[in-house]
Write a protein that holds these residues in place. Structure first.
Motif, PDB file in Angstrom:
ATOM      1  N   MET A 377       9.586  -4.198  -1.965  1.00 47.51           N
ATOM      2  CA  MET A 377       7.867  -3.976  -1.564  1.00 47.51           C
ATOM      3  C   MET A 377       7.568  -2.624  -0.512  1.00 47.51           C
ATOM      4  N   PRO A 378       6.943  -1.846  -0.821  1.00 51.80           N
ATOM      5  CA  PRO A 378       6.838  -0.859  -0.202  1.00 51.80           C
ATOM      6  C   PRO A 378       6.285  -0.516   1.325  1.00 51.80           C
ATOM      7  N   ASP A 452       7.413   8.185   3.035  1.00 51.44           N
ATOM      8  CA  ASP A 452       6.244   7.331   3.576  1.00 51.44           C
ATOM      9  C   ASP A 452       5.324   8.604   4.930  1.00 51.44           C
ATOM     10  N   ALA A 464       0.789   1.574   2.891  1.00 50.52           N
ATOM     11  CA  ALA A 464       1.617   0.350   3.161  1.00 50.52           C
ATOM     12  C   ALA A 464       2.394  -0.481   3.800  1.00 50.52           C
ATOM     13  N   ILE A 468       1.221  -5.036   7.132  1.00 41.28           N
ATOM     14  CA  ILE A 468       2.829  -6.383   7.115  1.00 41.28           C
ATOM     15  C   ILE A 468       3.371  -7.464   7.237  1.00 41.28           C
ATOM     16  N   GLU A 519       7.276  -9.674   2.248  1.00 43.32           N
ATOM     17  CA  GLU A 519       7.503  -8.004   2.999  1.00 43.32           C
ATOM     18  C   GLU A 519       8.792  -7.688   3.955  1.00 43.32           C
TER      19      GLU A 519
END
Length: 775
Positions: A377-378, A452, A464, A468, A519
């Motif tokens: 998961m980013p 990122d 992303a 979260i 996440e």
């Protein structure tokens, strides 16, 4: 059960498995200890056991707590310690010390040396010591290889309905089902009733045990050192009984155990195994108010180089609450508690007083709290983001939050696997940049290397990094507080976390379903035995995806696509795990530690946060206290605790109330579900149906239920009255404690007849309970 909350340096290169060797482990002396080496031997050690308080997750495996004791089906750590220290000699074992003193290193016990292993790893041969005998009444019986076959076959025997907690499994339960049944050849057909014996267990002569495997497992020594895997002798009264003296004791063999270790229940010499199991009298030392162990006269340091066996006598007494435990230990009425360690506040209070601090030992409980990251998961598919998170977290603040509210003390933890798995090889290791208090500046530098962080300002600016989810258990307010702290610590990195408390059902449902795309989650893990073979493969191997692998390491491109992930690859450490599994003893331990370093620096699948520790309190009489690091949650090593001076005399108990003139004896009655229904009880009460064996003696009683489906088949307490009136009061287990409705009694031949006039007390307000009492 697994001790998790879901259902809990430069290294040398690891050596490869030799073709046929018994030299991969520690050298162990077989010479007896000199008298001077056993300083502090003798005296009486008084041990407290907190009776069952479910909120404390404690278990007292003794009759006086209203519980059965079984060395194989009672898989709680206090029972494990009783097995290791006192009653059962396994092929290999541990010496009862801390990790730093070598307490997680396997040592020969009834085996003369470490086993010979075939070139393909599929055959392990153990050579047993000769001339070692059981405790009375089997002092003339030598321990032989066939007794280990019998013990293992008992563990693999299907559990009957009298052991409902086995959930249809075997007598040995979780530990043997998870770690032995799937690797020893012939177990599955035996458990299914297709064969009379396990084909993979052979005793070609009395002092040789051969174990054939279905696949190579380098940690088999650890699995066979599980404390319940000690020998069980044949029953000379019924030589054909396949389970020997344990026949018919499907969940309570420990109550009449024939010891192979340094201690035995007082009075064991008078036991007889000629009657059926239900009619066998318990040894006097296994009582309804206390239990007493005395030395096994067959045991000697000359035939047992591992156990110290310092006390001459060990007395167990019941304690009902932690507050009572503190008072009794401080006053000297007991010397130590076996199944309870003090919370952080009590530990700190004793450490703060000069008169008490020398009576506190702080030791790891081998429970780890960590923050799992989903690498599929980013933004956690980026190693730089994961490293930045690992570096930024202030673990000390997290530890302070987690130990609030009377919880156990927490110490900062910086690498992935517990030190108890790795023989302390990484005890002082932390990955580069990781500190107890976190380092935001270093974390920002790591974040700048991430794709990122487009403008390289140390903050994640990808979409992303917002929204979260971090899952925690709603029932754990300390974890929720710690999760919110972490969310605040990561906010300066541009990582926006939503702490999401879930109920137990929802939390568990999210655990094994990779399609939910969780996440982050905060979780616990407690060890089963001291090998990381029970840790890294379960948490990081590809075959554990969908169960215990939350990081998604090892997932194939097809699996990622199937579960709806946008990334096409994740790190894979399956080959490294397989290489470690192929090694044995200390070589495997070194391999796991090297893997830990690699994972901590190059993969970072989770953020290790804290390790739970316990504060063990002792009386002023205790000398040389140590904690046995080998069991799942380390507890005091009873055989290594020395005492000096006399035990404090017990206060004179209040005189018991008068008991009616019911003849002492053992009485038995069977009630059916129909009987309970007929008297007004629930029509589906299968739990309370069965055969009750009631043992009455001088105002104390216990009953033993067989054939029902109740979680615990015992109750103990008192009976009192005069003339024909009698009242039974259940003292233990605590959750069943109650005064039952008054009865009248009369002799009926060799039996007793009771009459209940009317329900009183709790039963007066509970029709079902009243019907049960009448039945």
């Amino acid at each position: 059960m697994r001790w998790r909350r879901t259902v809990v340096v430069v290294l040398l290169l690891g050596a490869v498995l030799a073709s046929c060797t018994s030299t991969s482990g520690p050298a162990a002396s077989t010479s007896p200890e000199s008298p001077s080496a056993r300083v502090g031997a003798g005296g009486t050690l008084r041990v407290g056991l907190i009776s069952d308080q479910f909120a404390l997750s404690t278990w007292c495996p003794m009759l006086f707590c209203g519980r059965t004791y079984d060395p194989q089906s009672t898989t709680f750590v206090d029972a494990f310690e009783l097995n290791r220290c006192c009653f059962m000699r396994t092929l290999l074992t541990y010496d009862g010390t801390s990790v730093g003193e070598g307490g997680t290193v396997l040592r020969p016990d009834m085996a003369e040396a470490l086993p010979d292993i075939s070139a393909d790893g599929l055959t392990w041969t153990f050579h047993l010591r000769s001339g070692v005998h059981y405790a009375p009444p089997f002092q003339d019986t030598e321990i032989t290889a066939g007794d280990y076959v019998r013990s293992l076959e008992r563990a693999f025997t299907p559990a009957g309905p009298e052991i409902p907690w086995a959930n249809g499994g075997t007598i040995g339960g979780y530990f043997t089902d998870a770690y032995l049944a799937n690797v020893i050849a012939g177990v599955r057909p035996f458990t299914a009733g297709k064969t009379d014996h396990v084909a993979g267990l052979q005793a070609p002569d009395p002092h040789t045990l051969v174990v054939h495997l279905t696949k190579p497992v380098g940690d088999l020594g650890y699995r066979l050192a599980l404390p319940g895997m000690g020998p069980i002798p044949a029953n000379p009264a019924r030589p054909g009984d396949p389970l020997g003296v344990a026949q018919g004791h499907d969940f309570d063999y420990g109550d009449v155990i024939v010891s192979s270790g340094p201690y035995m229940f007082a009075g064991s010499g008078g036991m007889s195994f000629a009657p059926p199991a239900a009619d066998q009298a318990l040894p006097s030392g296994n009582g309804t108010t206390s239990a007493t162990l005395v030395r096994n006269p067959s045991w000697s340091p000359a035939n047992d180089p591992v156990r110290r066996a310092l006390p001459d006598r060990i007395e167990f007494v019941r304690m009902d609450t932690p507050d009572q435990a503190v008072r009794m230990i401080r006053s000297g009425r007991v010397d130590v508690a076996l199944n309870w360690g003090a919370d952080a506040r009590t530990t700190e209070g004793w450490l703060g007083r000069a008169s008490l601090r020398h009576r506190v030992t702080v030791a790891p409980a081998d429970g780890e709290r960590y923050l799992f990251m989903n690498l599929a998961m980013p933004p956690f598919d980026d190693i730089h983001v994961r490293r930045a998170v690992d570096i930024a977290v202030d673990r000390q603040a997290v530890a302070d939050a987690l130990q609030g509210g009377g919880q156990p003390e927490q110490h900062v933890f910086t690498h992935l696997a517990l030190d108890g798995y790795e023989d302390n090889l990484l005890v002082s290791y932390a990955p580069p940049g990781v500190t107890p208090d976190g380092d935001l500046a270093a974390a920002e530098r790591e974040m700048r290397a991430s794709s990122d962080d487009a403008n390289h300002d140390g903050r994640c600016d990808a979409a992303a990094c917002s929204g979260i989810r971090l899952l925690v258990r709603r029932a754990d307010p300390q974890a929720t507080a710690a999760a919110r702290l972490i969310a605040g610590q990561l906010r300066p990195l541009g990582i926006a976390i939503i702490v999401t408390p879930l109920g137990q059902t929802a939390f568990n449902a999210s655990y094994g379903d990779p399609s939910r795309h969780v996440e982050l989650r905060m979780d616990n893990w407690f060890k089963d035995f001291p090998s990381a073979s029970t840790f890294f493969p379960l948490l990081l191997s590809g075959e554990s995806i969908g169960t215990t692998n939350q990081a998604m390491t090892g997932a194939s491109r097809a699996e990622l696509r199937r579960d709806g992930y946008t990334v096409s690859s994740v790190p894979n450490v399956d080959a490294r795990i397989a290489a470690c599994i192929g090694m044995v003893f200390q070589a495997q331990t070194r391999c796991w530690a090297a893997l830990d370093q690699y994972l901590s620096e190059q993969v970072v699948p989770w953020v290790p946060l804290t390790q739970q520790v316990e504060g063990w309190l002792t009386s002023s009489r205790v000398r040389g206290f140590t904690v046995d690091a080998s069991v799942g949650i380390p507890v005091p090593a009873l055989d290594r605790i020395g005492v000096a001076g006399p035990a404090r005399a017990e206060a004179s108990p209040s005189p018991p109330p008068p008991a009616p003139a019911i003849p002492d004896g053992t009485y038995r009655s069977t009630i059916s579900t129909e009987d309970i229904t007929r008297f007004g009880g629930p029509h589906d009460d299968v739990g309370d149906a069965g055969t009750y064996t009631l043992v009455m003696r001088g105002g104390r009683f216990f009953w033993h239920q067989r054939g029902g489906q109740i979680f615990n088949p015992l109750a103990v307490g008192t009976y009192s009255g005069s003339g024909r009136a009698v009242t039974f009061t259940i003292d233990a287990p605590a959750n069943y404690a109650a005064t039952l409705s008054p009865l009248t009694w009369r002799s009926d031949g060799d039996g007793l007849a009771f009459h209940l006039d009317r329900c009183t007390g709790p039963a007066a307000h509970d029709r079902g309970f009243c019907g049960y009492q009448k039945a």
